[in-house]
Design an enzyme around this catalytic site. Structure first.
Site: not given
Ligand code: 3H9
Length: 694
Positions: A62, A101, A104, A124
């Site tokens: 999400a 998400g 999901e 999450e």
């Molecule tokens: C969820 O899904 C809830 C659902 O179950 C239910 C919903 C109803 N959203 O980490 P990076 C941005 S909760 C918005 O440096 P990497 C991040 O801030 C979510 N932005 O890259 C950064 O921005 P900026 C569950 C996001 O290659 C840029 O992307 N998911 C999101 O080292 C690059 O990120 C997670 O918890 C997001 N979801 O790693 C996954 N994700 O450039 C969270 C990232 O402005 N994300 N950004 O600073 C991660 O673990 C890592 O970002 C990922 C990439 C492994 C994907």
């Protein structure tokens, strides 16, 4: 073209999500997906749908940025329900990571294939949440209760092979490009007439009620203080006990509860803060890095070996230099031990270890490090010795090499002043044990070049650490704040709080360890020597008195079997020592300190307010450019609970005015020596302001 596009190809419709950088499921993506399904159904000419993402990854979940705003329709659950209900088979094609998400969404599709390098997970919990788009219901249907709980409670993703063997994925696509392989897979499904498989229709393999209680017990210590793990367990339990829709609505209720909790707010703050620290407000994004291939580490002690190991694991060639051959032997043995331990824990395989050890060289000769790109000095914490090393490095190292010191308290500019290239000098402060702790404080001297800082940040990322750039002052950010926190923990001893009461109070509040157990682990002699070197000690005989007396008696902590606590051989468990209790009482009498009963609230308030107060001064002096940086330092280097978001976020959460008033009371009670109120705190309190955004 919007975030979601459709390409009709014969019998196939290809839906592509393109929402850089990580294809987060924003409102535009969610509504785009519903529109796409409806358009495909309306056209009524496609027999199969492929859902794929552009860019470097499948959906990372999400859009976390939307969580602090009012909920925007359609909800992700509606989108996934719509997708699953579609009568045309849908294949999710995963590359990069399918997280939260994202996974999901993939589980709502009828089939899932992936690039062999992909990873999938429901992380999450790391944001204080639970999967809120029916992930707690679909994952157990696919892989059973135990594996689902393991994935959701740890928040760790699994690799594609594991996901395939567990049953999350249906097939890995070796073919390149991935889409071609996915199209063959889809055509194959059609040709074989394989019917649609809806995960919601599967039955969860039941487990005993005892299983859940045992699981709770198993995770109790690791998840203490957190709200969402218990909710995850209850949802998974409901996947057996309730029908899908009932359990899904319970999940949605719990998700909302978690999302509006201070815990999730704090964890989301840390998520964004850890990414913000990689960008320096005053350095242009055009500044390019220096190339780092070869690293030298000076000093093969505990710190030097840990640093060398971290660099080897990140793939660098490393030369370890020490004056003593015996020191080098010890260092090499430690490094081999770290590799063996990681092989045992399956973090690396035997050939990775062999290849890593081959990249290690040892030497006693400074000339042999003349051509390295980065030198990290990790010798004894003494200015004269450090200056001597830097003079040698200045005369030997090639132009453009970065010269870093691992000093934890000393003045970087003084160290740089003995070189003819202060612009290449930087602090790289690793935290012990260096190969485990995530924090790397990057200390910016007066003359440090921007490209050196940018390179240091990228070096930290490659070491899988969180690099935080800080200014030059005694103890920089982390250790400077630790000083005030530790000081209060010491004064509380003299005032009558036993060490174990102080430690348990702070641990129950969320600190990974209590301050006295940490002191014993780090070695009481370490802080003692630092205090001896300082010329600006406060005029207070009570200042770190107990720690000093223990050090002078040779009670250095864990390494000598006794310090603030006793330790049985081979054990790290602190045992309260009546001798220490008597010693503290004696010292209090000598110093005229009246002992009294002290409750946990006072312990927590004094220790944590001391942190916030020093953090405020650090902001005033611009040692940290942002309050969030301080939070990243403390949550990654000092065991401050992430679910409280770091000391400055915590102050915002309980109210800066309340902190200000508390500190004023402490000043009135104990005097201004330690509790002088910083102007910034007064200013923020007066306008009901927050540290966030500073
Ligand atoms: C969820 O899904 C809830 C659902 O179950 C239910 C919903 C109803 N959203 O980490 P990076 C941005 S909760 C918005 O440096 P990497 C991040 O801030 C979510 N932005 O890259 C950064 O921005 P900026 C569950 C996001 O290659 C840029 O992307 N998911 C999101 O080292 C690059 O990120 C997670 O918890 C997001 N979801 O790693 C996954 N994700 O450039 C969270 C990232 O402005 N994300 N950004 O600073 C991660 O673990 C890592 O970002 C990922 C990439 C492994 C994907």
């Amino acid at each position: 073209m919007g975030e979601v596009s459709i390409d009709f190809r014969d019998q196939l419709a290809l839906i592509t999500i393109d929402n850089p950088p990580v294809n987060a499921l924003s409102q535009a993506v969610r509504s785009g997906l519903i529109d796409a399904i409806e358009e495909i159904e309306l056209k009524n000419k496609s027999e199969i749908i492929i859902l794929i993402c552009g860019g470097r990854t499948f959906c990372a979940g999400a859009d976390i940025r939307e969580f602090s705003k009012p909920v925007l329709s359609p909800h992700l659950s509606e989108v996934i329900t719509r997708i699953e209900a579609c009568e045309i088979p849908i294949v999710a094609v995963i590359h990069g990571t399918a997280l939260g998400g994202g996974l999901e969404l993939a589980m709502g599709c009828h089939f899932r294939v992936a690039d062999p390098k992909a990873k999938v997970g429901l992380p999450e919990v790391n944001l204080g949440l639970l999967p809120g788009a029916m992930g707690t219901q679909r994952l157990p249907r696919l892989i059973g209760v135990k594996h689902s709980l393991d994935m959701m409670i740890s928040g760790k993703p699994v690799d594609a092979n594991t996901a395939l063997s567990l049953g999350i994925l249906d097939q890995l696509i070796e073919e390149h490009p991935l889409l071609d392989g996915a199209i063959s897979y889809a055509n194959d499904l059609l040709n074989k007439g394989i019917p649609i498989r809806r995960v919601r229709d599967l039955i969860v393999e039941p487990v005993s009620v005892k299983f859940f209680d045992e699981y709770r017990e198993k995770i109790a210590y690791k998840t203490r203080g957190l709200i969402s793990p218990e909710k995850i367990i209850r949802c998974v339990q409901s996947s057996i006990e309730m029908d899908f829709d009932e359990a899904a609505s319970q999940e949605r209720y719990f998700f909302k509860e978690c999302m509006t909790s201070p815990q999730s707010k704090a964890l989301r703050h840390i998520f964004f803060a850890e990414r913000a620290v990689t960008k320096l407000p005053d350095i242009s994004s055009d500044v390019s890095q220096r190339a780092i291939k070869k690293v030298a580490v000076i000093g093969a002690g505990t710190m030097g070996s840990g640093i060398a190991y971290s660099a080897l694991r990140a793939g660098y060639g490393v030369t370890l230099l020490d004056n003593e051959a015996s020191g080098l032997d010890r260092g090499e043995n430690s490094i081999t031990g770290f590799f063996e331990h990681d092989v045992l824990r399956k973090r690396i395989n035997e050939s990775g270890m062999k290849e890593g050890l081959e990249r290690l060289q040892t030497t006693q000769d400074f000339d042999s490090i003349a051509n390295v790109d980065l030198v990290i000095e990790a010798v004894f914490e003494n200015m004269a010795i450090k200056k001597d090393v830097f003079q040698k490095l200045d005369s030997i190292c090639r132009d453009g090499a970065i010269l870093a010191t691992n000093t934890s308290t000393l003045d970087i500019d003084q160290i740089a002043s003995v070189t003819k290239r202060p612009e290449d000098v930087v602090g790289l402060l690793f935290f012990s044990p260096a190969h485990i702790m995530r924090l790397l404080e990057i200390v910016r001297g007066d003359r440090t070049e921007d490209d050196v800082l940018v390179t240091a940040l990228s070096f930290a990322k490659r070491l899988r650490k969180v690099g935080v750039v800080v200014g030059n002052c005694f103890g920089f950010v982390g250790n400077r704040m630790l000083h005030g926190y530790g000081r209060e923990a010491q004064l509380l001893l003299l005032e009558g709080a036993p060490p174990e009461h102080i430690d348990v109070s702070l641990q129950n509040w969320g600190m990974a360890m209590g301050p006295h157990a940490v002191g014993d682990l780090a070695g009481l002699d370490v802080g003692y020597k630092i205090r001896q070197e300082r010329t600006d000690q406060p005029d207070d005989p009570c200042f770190y008195r107990v720690a000093d007396v223990l050090s002078e008696a040779g009670r250095f902590g864990h390494k000598t079997g006794k310090g603030m606590y006793l330790y049985e051989s081979g054990s790290r468990s602190p045992i309260p020592d009546p001798e220490v209790q008597a010693l503290i009482k004696r010292e209090a009498e000598l110093l005229g300190v009246q002992q009294r009963e002290i409750n946990s609230d006072e312990i927590i308030e004094r220790c944590i307010y001391a942190l916030i107060l020093e953090g405020t001064r650090i902001l005033e002096e611009k040692i940290s450019p942002r309050s969030a940086d301080i939070d990243v330092v403390w949550t990654n280097g000092y065991g401050f609970p992430r679910f409280r978001g770091g000391p400055m976020h915590y102050a915002d959460e309980i109210g800066v005015r309340r902190v200000y008033e508390g500190i004023c009371k402490l000043r009135d009670r104990f005097g201004p020596m330690y509790w002088e109120v910083p102007a910034l705190l007064e200013e923020l309190a007066a306008k009901d302001g927050k540290f966030s955004g500073l």
